[in-house]
Design a protein around this motif. Structure first.
Motif, PDB file in Angstrom:
ATOM      1  N   VAL A  13       1.230  11.405   7.016  1.00 53.55           N
ATOM      2  CA  VAL A  13       0.031  10.998   6.285  1.00 53.55           C
ATOM      3  C   VAL A  13      -1.131  10.878   7.270  1.00 53.55           C
ATOM      4  O   VAL A  13      -2.251  11.330   6.996  1.00 53.55           O
ATOM      5  CB  VAL A  13       0.274   9.679   5.520  1.00 53.55           C
ATOM      6  N   GLY A  14      -0.864  10.299   8.439  1.00 49.12           N
ATOM      7  CA  GLY A  14      -1.896  10.178   9.465  1.00 49.12           C
ATOM      8  C   GLY A  14      -2.451  11.527   9.877  1.00 49.12           C
ATOM      9  O   GLY A  14      -3.666  11.697  10.026  1.00 49.12           O
ATOM     10  N   ILE A  28      -7.307   6.582  13.290  1.00 47.16           N
ATOM     11  CA  ILE A  28      -6.157   6.453  12.396  1.00 47.16           C
ATOM     12  C   ILE A  28      -5.019   6.033  13.314  1.00 47.16           C
ATOM     13  O   ILE A  28      -4.749   6.704  14.307  1.00 47.16           O
ATOM     14  CB  ILE A  28      -5.812   7.788  11.719  1.00 47.16           C
ATOM     15  N   ILE A  29      -4.377   4.923  13.007  1.00 47.01           N
ATOM     16  CA  ILE A  29      -3.308   4.404  13.846  1.00 47.01           C
ATOM     17  C   ILE A  29      -2.016   4.414  13.038  1.00 47.01           C
ATOM     18  O   ILE A  29      -1.902   3.741  12.017  1.00 47.01           O
ATOM     19  CB  ILE A  29      -3.629   2.984  14.352  1.00 47.01           C
ATOM     20  N   ILE A  45      -8.099   3.093  10.282  1.00 47.21           N
ATOM     21  CA  ILE A  45      -7.096   3.164   9.224  1.00 47.21           C
ATOM     22  C   ILE A  45      -5.769   2.934   9.933  1.00 47.21           C
ATOM     23  O   ILE A  45      -5.421   3.677  10.849  1.00 47.21           O
ATOM     24  CB  ILE A  45      -7.075   4.540   8.529  1.00 47.21           C
ATOM     25  N   VAL A  46      -5.052   1.895   9.528  1.00 46.04           N
ATOM     26  CA  VAL A  46      -3.781   1.553  10.165  1.00 46.04           C
ATOM     27  C   VAL A  46      -2.666   1.744   9.134  1.00 46.04           C
ATOM     28  O   VAL A  46      -2.669   1.110   8.080  1.00 46.04           O
ATOM     29  CB  VAL A  46      -3.788   0.104  10.695  1.00 46.04           C
ATOM     30  N   VAL A  57      -5.534  -1.848   6.714  1.00 45.58           N
ATOM     31  CA  VAL A  57      -4.095  -1.723   6.927  1.00 45.58           C
ATOM     32  C   VAL A  57      -3.459  -1.330   5.595  1.00 45.58           C
ATOM     33  O   VAL A  57      -3.622  -2.029   4.599  1.00 45.58           O
ATOM     34  CB  VAL A  57      -3.480  -3.043   7.456  1.00 45.58           C
ATOM     35  N   VAL A  58      -2.767  -0.190   5.592  1.00 48.83           N
ATOM     36  CA  VAL A  58      -2.112   0.299   4.384  1.00 48.83           C
ATOM     37  C   VAL A  58      -0.629   0.423   4.669  1.00 48.83           C
ATOM     38  O   VAL A  58      -0.217   1.085   5.627  1.00 48.83           O
ATOM     39  CB  VAL A  58      -2.664   1.677   3.943  1.00 48.83           C
ATOM     40  N   CYS A  59       0.174  -0.213   3.834  1.00 47.66           N
ATOM     41  CA  CYS A  59       1.622  -0.126   3.962  1.00 47.66           C
ATOM     42  C   CYS A  59       2.137   0.973   3.034  1.00 47.66           C
ATOM     43  O   CYS A  59       1.866   0.957   1.833  1.00 47.66           O
ATOM     44  CB  CYS A  59       2.281  -1.456   3.603  1.00 47.66           C
ATOM     45  N   LEU A  60       2.867   1.914   3.619  1.00 44.15           N
ATOM     46  CA  LEU A  60       3.507   2.965   2.839  1.00 44.15           C
ATOM     47  C   LEU A  60       4.916   2.487   2.505  1.00 44.15           C
ATOM     48  O   LEU A  60       5.778   2.426   3.376  1.00 44.15           O
ATOM     49  CB  LEU A  60       3.536   4.275   3.631  1.00 44.15           C
TER      50      LEU A  60
END
Length: 171
Positions: free
Chosen positions: A17-18, A74-75, A4-5, A97-100
């Motif tokens: 969040v990480g 988790i990165i 999970i990036v 890859v998830v952008c917050l």
């Protein structure tokens, strides 16, 4: 197991969040900025002051290439990771890859008293608005996005959304 990036602008909640995802899943959290600081033996502010932003981005790129080869982590990335499109491409090969996403007002609320961010020296509000605006298309280009603007702290809802997305992605 895929990684999970978490990517996004400073103050978007990547590290928090990480940490929450790590608590809930048992997956290890790798914070890129912390790894760079540890390996360099100096703070990010010191790296920027002594060697410049280009050197920091080089260290960041090398770490992306290393971490993209791993699994089940988790990165949490630095806010400027999107400046090199190869970084996102490499991470997408082995992970979600998830952008917050975050608005300038939320960033200012979250980093107002933080003096560890070299790109916010001087007028913080002006720097946030300009930097966020210039990077916005890069963040928007990431396939998976969650808007964290105005969300309560700690960011439990965001962590749960990422985990749900990951469970769908990883099945």
């Amino acid at each position: 197991m895929k990684n999970i990036v978490l990517v996004g602008f400073m103050g978007s909640g990547k590290t928090w969040v990480g940490k929450l995802i790590a608590e809930r899943t048992g997956m290890p959290l790798l914070d890129m900025d912390s790894i760079i600081v540890e390996r360099a033996g100096k703070s990010i502010n010191e790296i920027f002051a002594d060697e410049g932003e280009a050197h920091f981005r080089k260290l960041e790129r090398e770490l992306v290439q290393e971490l993209a080869q791993t699994e089940g982590n988790i990165i949490s990335t630095g806010g400027g990771i999107v400046l090199n499109p190869d970084n996102i491409a490499d991470f997408e090969k082995t992970g979600l890859v998830v952008c917050l996403l975050v608005d300038a007002e939320s960033v200012l609320d979250r980093v107002r008293n933080d003096d560890t961010r070299p790109l916010l020296a001087g007028d913080k509000e002006k720097a946030i608005v300009e930097l966020l605006e210039s990077r916005k298309p890069l963040y928007e280009a990431v396939t998976h996005k969650i808007n964290t603007s105005g969300r309560p702290f700690p960011p439990v809802q965001t962590a749960e959304e990422v985990i749900a997305l990951y469970n769908t992605f990883n099945s």
